[in-house]
Design a protein around this motif. Structure first.
Motif, PDB file in Angstrom:
ATOM      1  N   SER A  73      -3.420 -28.954   3.024  1.00  0.00           N
ATOM      2  CA  SER A  73      -3.139 -29.311   1.593  1.00  0.00           C
ATOM      3  C   SER A  73      -2.197 -30.489   1.387  1.00  0.00           C
ATOM      4  O   SER A  73      -1.901 -30.886   0.189  1.00  0.00           O
ATOM      5  N   PHE A  74      -1.713 -30.843   2.625  1.00  0.00           N
ATOM      6  CA  PHE A  74      -0.951 -32.011   2.496  1.00  0.00           C
ATOM      7  C   PHE A  74      -1.402 -33.366   3.081  1.00  0.00           C
ATOM      8  O   PHE A  74      -0.652 -34.356   3.153  1.00  0.00           O
ATOM      9  N   ASN A  75      -2.681 -33.296   3.169  1.00  0.00           N
ATOM     10  CA  ASN A  75      -3.316 -34.602   3.668  1.00  0.00           C
ATOM     11  C   ASN A  75      -4.049 -35.031   2.333  1.00  0.00           C
ATOM     12  O   ASN A  75      -4.649 -34.576   2.039  1.00  0.00           O
ATOM     13  N   ASP A  76      -4.112 -36.380   2.357  1.00  0.00           N
ATOM     14  CA  ASP A  76      -4.652 -37.169   1.305  1.00  0.00           C
ATOM     15  C   ASP A  76      -6.384 -37.059   1.562  1.00  0.00           C
ATOM     16  O   ASP A  76      -7.068 -36.745   0.241  1.00  0.00           O
ATOM     17  N   LYS A  77      -6.825 -36.943   2.686  1.00  0.00           N
ATOM     18  CA  LYS A  77      -8.171 -36.506   3.035  1.00  0.00           C
ATOM     19  C   LYS A  77      -8.083 -35.083   3.321  1.00  0.00           C
ATOM     20  O   LYS A  77      -8.117 -34.856   4.861  1.00  0.00           O
ATOM     21  N   ILE A  78      -8.406 -34.299   2.498  1.00  0.00           N
ATOM     22  CA  ILE A  78      -8.534 -32.652   2.560  1.00  0.00           C
ATOM     23  C   ILE A  78      -9.728 -32.434   3.522  1.00  0.00           C
ATOM     24  O   ILE A  78     -10.809 -32.831   3.394  1.00  0.00           O
ATOM     25  N   LYS A  79      -9.307 -31.749   4.594  1.00  0.00           N
ATOM     26  CA  LYS A  79     -10.210 -31.377   5.527  1.00  0.00           C
ATOM     27  C   LYS A  79     -10.243 -29.731   5.825  1.00  0.00           C
ATOM     28  O   LYS A  79      -9.086 -29.270   5.804  1.00  0.00           O
ATOM     29  N   CYS A 127     -19.250 -25.686  -3.382  1.00  0.00           N
ATOM     30  CA  CYS A 127     -18.011 -25.196  -2.811  1.00  0.00           C
ATOM     31  C   CYS A 127     -17.248 -26.437  -2.219  1.00  0.00           C
ATOM     32  O   CYS A 127     -17.488 -27.030  -1.407  1.00  0.00           O
ATOM     33  N   SER A 128     -15.788 -26.234  -2.697  1.00  0.00           N
ATOM     34  CA  SER A 128     -14.780 -27.377  -2.339  1.00  0.00           C
ATOM     35  C   SER A 128     -14.292 -26.822  -0.889  1.00  0.00           C
ATOM     36  O   SER A 128     -14.486 -25.774  -0.397  1.00  0.00           O
ATOM     37  N   VAL A 129     -13.579 -27.864  -0.325  1.00  0.00           N
ATOM     38  CA  VAL A 129     -12.955 -27.192   0.893  1.00  0.00           C
ATOM     39  C   VAL A 129     -11.963 -26.197   1.040  1.00  0.00           C
ATOM     40  O   VAL A 129     -11.997 -25.503   1.656  1.00  0.00           O
ATOM     41  N   LYS A 130     -11.382 -26.215  -0.353  1.00  0.00           N
ATOM     42  CA  LYS A 130     -10.272 -24.945  -0.632  1.00  0.00           C
ATOM     43  C   LYS A 130     -11.143 -23.886  -0.845  1.00  0.00           C
ATOM     44  O   LYS A 130     -10.744 -22.929  -0.198  1.00  0.00           O
ATOM     45  N   ASP A 131     -12.423 -23.856  -1.520  1.00  0.00           N
ATOM     46  CA  ASP A 131     -13.218 -22.766  -1.354  1.00  0.00           C
ATOM     47  C   ASP A 131     -13.661 -21.984  -0.283  1.00  0.00           C
ATOM     48  O   ASP A 131     -13.495 -21.197   0.314  1.00  0.00           O
ATOM     49  N   LYS A 132     -14.044 -23.188   0.651  1.00  0.00           N
ATOM     50  CA  LYS A 132     -14.530 -22.690   2.196  1.00  0.00           C
ATOM     51  C   LYS A 132     -13.348 -22.302   2.822  1.00  0.00           C
ATOM     52  O   LYS A 132     -13.501 -21.416   3.847  1.00  0.00           O
ATOM     53  N   ALA A 133     -12.362 -22.772   2.784  1.00  0.00           N
ATOM     54  CA  ALA A 133     -10.895 -22.343   3.488  1.00  0.00           C
ATOM     55  C   ALA A 133     -10.522 -20.818   3.066  1.00  0.00           C
ATOM     56  O   ALA A 133     -10.276 -19.814   3.849  1.00  0.00           O
ATOM     57  N   HIS A 134     -10.811 -20.230   1.735  1.00  0.00           N
ATOM     58  CA  HIS A 134     -10.629 -18.905   1.091  1.00  0.00           C
ATOM     59  C   HIS A 134     -11.689 -18.172   2.021  1.00  0.00           C
ATOM     60  O   HIS A 134     -11.349 -17.130   2.377  1.00  0.00           O
ATOM     61  N   MET A 135     -12.987 -18.808   2.070  1.00  0.00           N
ATOM     62  CA  MET A 135     -14.027 -17.951   2.655  1.00  0.00           C
ATOM     63  C   MET A 135     -13.846 -17.626   4.119  1.00  0.00           C
ATOM     64  O   MET A 135     -13.898 -16.465   4.793  1.00  0.00           O
ATOM     65  N   LEU A 136     -13.371 -18.882   4.709  1.00  0.00           N
ATOM     66  CA  LEU A 136     -12.820 -18.488   6.254  1.00  0.00           C
ATOM     67  C   LEU A 136     -11.922 -17.452   6.304  1.00  0.00           C
ATOM     68  O   LEU A 136     -11.954 -16.679   7.319  1.00  0.00           O
ATOM     69  N   TYR A 137     -10.861 -17.520   5.594  1.00  0.00           N
ATOM     70  CA  TYR A 137      -9.826 -16.564   5.665  1.00  0.00           C
ATOM     71  C   TYR A 137     -10.035 -15.289   5.324  1.00  0.00           C
ATOM     72  O   TYR A 137      -9.665 -14.057   6.101  1.00  0.00           O
ATOM     73  N   ALA A 138     -11.368 -14.846   4.619  1.00  0.00           N
ATOM     74  CA  ALA A 138     -11.810 -13.591   4.358  1.00  0.00           C
ATOM     75  C   ALA A 138     -12.408 -13.082   5.525  1.00  0.00           C
ATOM     76  O   ALA A 138     -12.297 -11.925   5.858  1.00  0.00           O
ATOM     77  N   PHE A 139     -12.978 -14.062   6.323  1.00  0.00           N
ATOM     78  CA  PHE A 139     -13.674 -13.562   7.606  1.00  0.00           C
ATOM     79  C   PHE A 139     -12.479 -13.201   8.847  1.00  0.00           C
ATOM     80  O   PHE A 139     -12.523 -12.147   9.416  1.00  0.00           O
ATOM     81  N   ASP A 140     -11.448 -14.283   8.939  1.00  0.00           N
ATOM     82  CA  ASP A 140     -10.433 -13.928   9.914  1.00  0.00           C
ATOM     83  C   ASP A 140      -9.230 -14.156   9.280  1.00  0.00           C
ATOM     84  O   ASP A 140      -8.598 -15.043   8.933  1.00  0.00           O
ATOM     85  N   TYR A 141      -8.829 -12.953   8.882  1.00  0.00           N
ATOM     86  CA  TYR A 141      -7.626 -12.573   8.132  1.00  0.00           C
ATOM     87  C   TYR A 141      -6.393 -12.278   9.024  1.00  0.00           C
ATOM     88  O   TYR A 141      -5.350 -11.689   8.744  1.00  0.00           O
ATOM     89  N   GLY A 142      -6.786 -12.276  10.569  1.00  0.00           N
ATOM     90  CA  GLY A 142      -5.804 -11.728  11.686  1.00  0.00           C
ATOM     91  C   GLY A 142      -6.110 -10.450  12.134  1.00  0.00           C
ATOM     92  O   GLY A 142      -6.971  -9.567  11.745  1.00  0.00           O
ATOM     93  N   ILE A 143      -5.617 -10.113  13.003  1.00  0.00           N
ATOM     94  CA  ILE A 143      -5.680  -8.810  13.664  1.00  0.00           C
ATOM     95  C   ILE A 143      -4.586  -7.982  13.597  1.00  0.00           C
ATOM     96  O   ILE A 143      -4.281  -6.761  14.157  1.00  0.00           O
ATOM     97  N   THR A 144      -3.463  -8.409  12.663  1.00  0.00           N
ATOM     98  CA  THR A 144      -2.174  -7.863  12.795  1.00  0.00           C
ATOM     99  C   THR A 144      -2.031  -6.931  11.547  1.00  0.00           C
ATOM    100  O   THR A 144      -2.382  -7.388  10.562  1.00  0.00           O
TER     101      THR A 144
END
Length: 489
Positions: free
Chosen positions: A141-147, A29-46
């Motif tokens: 996505s705008f950082n050379d060292k993606i975290k 899993c890449s950082v981008k994959d994990k970011a998508h996973m995190l957003y699937a859990f917390d997509y907001g309350i609105t």
């Protein structure tokens, strides 16, 4: 140390070793994959609405024409769990306004990434933009060292400036939030994909959805590790290509049929390769079955379990093996060599993005048998996955027990035909040790099959059926050779 204690310790080490080695393969899993996973859990309350379907309590969304919203922590089960857990541990509960403002910042950043303007967007446009760019909440996505979490930290700073300080959570809650969210995604590693696409089911409670997984190439796999590049990615690539091929000919991945067929074929391919690699050892086992009468005679010469008789019997047995070109330690060596292959197959099956998608008779191949059985809701409904998991576990266990013990059963049946001159304590002791070792290995496989992904259970079931077929074929060959040899005398 008592015999039972030794066996218990050996069993514990085997189980522990299996669990530890199973976790040794790196996640793809890449950082981008994990970011998508995190957003699937917390997509907001609105929740967003158009003027035609808005509830009475909805209020206009600032900066948008004809779009309304409502917000409640109960709209997101993952956020609700985090907040309740934080309160239970004595942390100060964050306000609803904090989460609403965070959703506003996430939406504004997603719109900026899409290149659109808010004034012209409808409710459906907002949903589409958030689906595509909402993951930026956790991905810089705008950082050379993606975290991970860099953007989330920055968004929090902006939220802090836009709301009253007493509505903003304290640092304890923010740290706790990160820890809980990371724990939500820690068990997911199905990120081996040969094409960009949406795979799997991610989220908390009743809200689960496929997410975008990035394409991985062989170079990426080698950076993860030696076994990842040598075996895990090639096996995962083969599985992915097979599933895609079955889809191209018209099979539906949603019902799990292409995924099951790919597991079936990859199991056959791997087993055939392993059969070819272990052919010499299998031939040796066949010869040993043919030599049972001679082995029994040697054992009968040394009926006592003394040290001297053990040495003499071992010397005669060694001469017999050497004469017939048999290496009795080859079986152990083959088991040692097969174990890394098993780990790599497990890594490929659990890491395959396609195998985390779709479901067969209600059971998702990425879910473990245990999780399906222990969830009460899985026993009812239109597609009760628990029943599918139960049948799979029974079939897998029965096939594995038969495959493991069949050689012993056949050998025991053959030995009944061999005249026993006297009781041999040494032979009985060695036989008991081998039985216990076999039972412990069998227990380890069944244990792991219960807690690993259901797709692994399918792999073990098919593999066990092939092992049974191989044993019966070799037994038939042995019987034919023995009859032929007797006829030639």
């Amino acid at each position: 140390m008592k015999k039972g204690t030794k066996i218990g310790i050996l069993g514990a080490f085997l189980l522990l070793g299996t669990v530890v080695l199973s976790s040794c393969t790196a996640s793809f899993c890449s950082v981008k994959d994990k970011a998508h996973m995190l957003y699937a859990f917390d997509y907001g309350i609105t929740s967003y609405y158009d003027s035609s379907d808005k509830p009475e309590e909805a209020v206009p969304l600032e900066g948008f024409d004809g779009v309304y919203y409502t917000a409640s922590i109960s709209n997101n089960q993952a956020v609700e769990k985090i907040v309740n857990s934080a309160v239970d541990q004595g942390y100060r509960e964050p306000s609803v306004e904090y989460f609403i403002e965070m959703d506003n910042v996430v939406l504004s950043r997603a719109i900026a990434a899409s290149g659109q303007t808010s004034s012209s967007m409808t409710r459906d446009d907002i949903i589409d933009v958030l689906d595509e760019y909402g993951y930026l909440k956790y991905y810089d996505s705008f950082n050379d060292k993606i975290k991970l979490w860099t953007n989330w930290d920055n968004y929090n700073e902006e939220v802090r400036l836009n709301i009253d300080i007493d509505q903003y959570p304290d640092q304890d809650f923010l740290t706790f939030y990160k820890k809980q969210m990371n724990s939500f995604i820690s068990g997911y590693n199905s990120c081996i994909a040969t094409t960009d696409g949406e795979y799997g089911y991610y989220g908390y409670g009743s809200h689960k959805t496929p997410i975008e997984i990035e394409k991985k190439d062989w170079g990426y796999a080698w950076k993860k590790g030696f076994l990842e590049g040598l075996l895990i990615y090639p096996i995962g690539w083969t599985i992915d290509s097979m599933v895609q091929g079955f889809i191209n000919v018209g099979l539906n991945p949603d019902n799990g049929v292409p995924q099951l067929l790919s597991i079936l074929f990859i199991t056959i391919i791997i087993r055939l390769i392993m059969m070819a690699v272990t052919f010499k050892q299998t031939t040796g086992n066949t010869k040993m079955m043919e030599l049972q009468p001679e082995i029994a005679k040697i054992q009968a010469k040394y009926p006592n379990n003394t040290k001297r008789e053990k040495e003499l019997m071992a010397m005669e047995m060694q001469k017999l093996y050497k004469k017939n070109k048999i290496n009795p330690f080859m079986t152990i060596l083959v088991m040692v060599l097969q174990f890394p292959v098993f780990i790599c197959v497990w890594g490929a099956l659990s890491g395959s993005s396609w195998l985390s998608s779709g479901e067969f008779l209600g059971l998702r191949l990425s879910d473990s048998i245990s999780s399906a059985l222990f969830n009460g809701s899985n026993w009812v409904g239109p597609n009760p996955s628990a029943w599918t998991a139960l049948v799979l576990f029974i079939l897998m266990t029965a096939a594995q027990v038969t495959a493991t013990l069949l050689p012993q059963w056949l050998q025991k049946k053959k030995q009944k035909k061999v005249a026993k001159l006297s009781k041999n304590l040494t032979q009985k002791s060695q036989s008991n040790k081998m039985k216990w070792f076999t039972y412990i290995m069998l227990g380890s496989i069944v244990f792991m099959g219960f807690f690993l992904a259901s797709g692994m259970g399918v792999y073990w079931f098919v593999g066990a059926i092939m092992s049974i077929a191989q044993t019966l074929i070799m037994q038939a060959i042995t019987s034919h050779r023995t009859k032929k040899r007797k006829a030639g005398r």
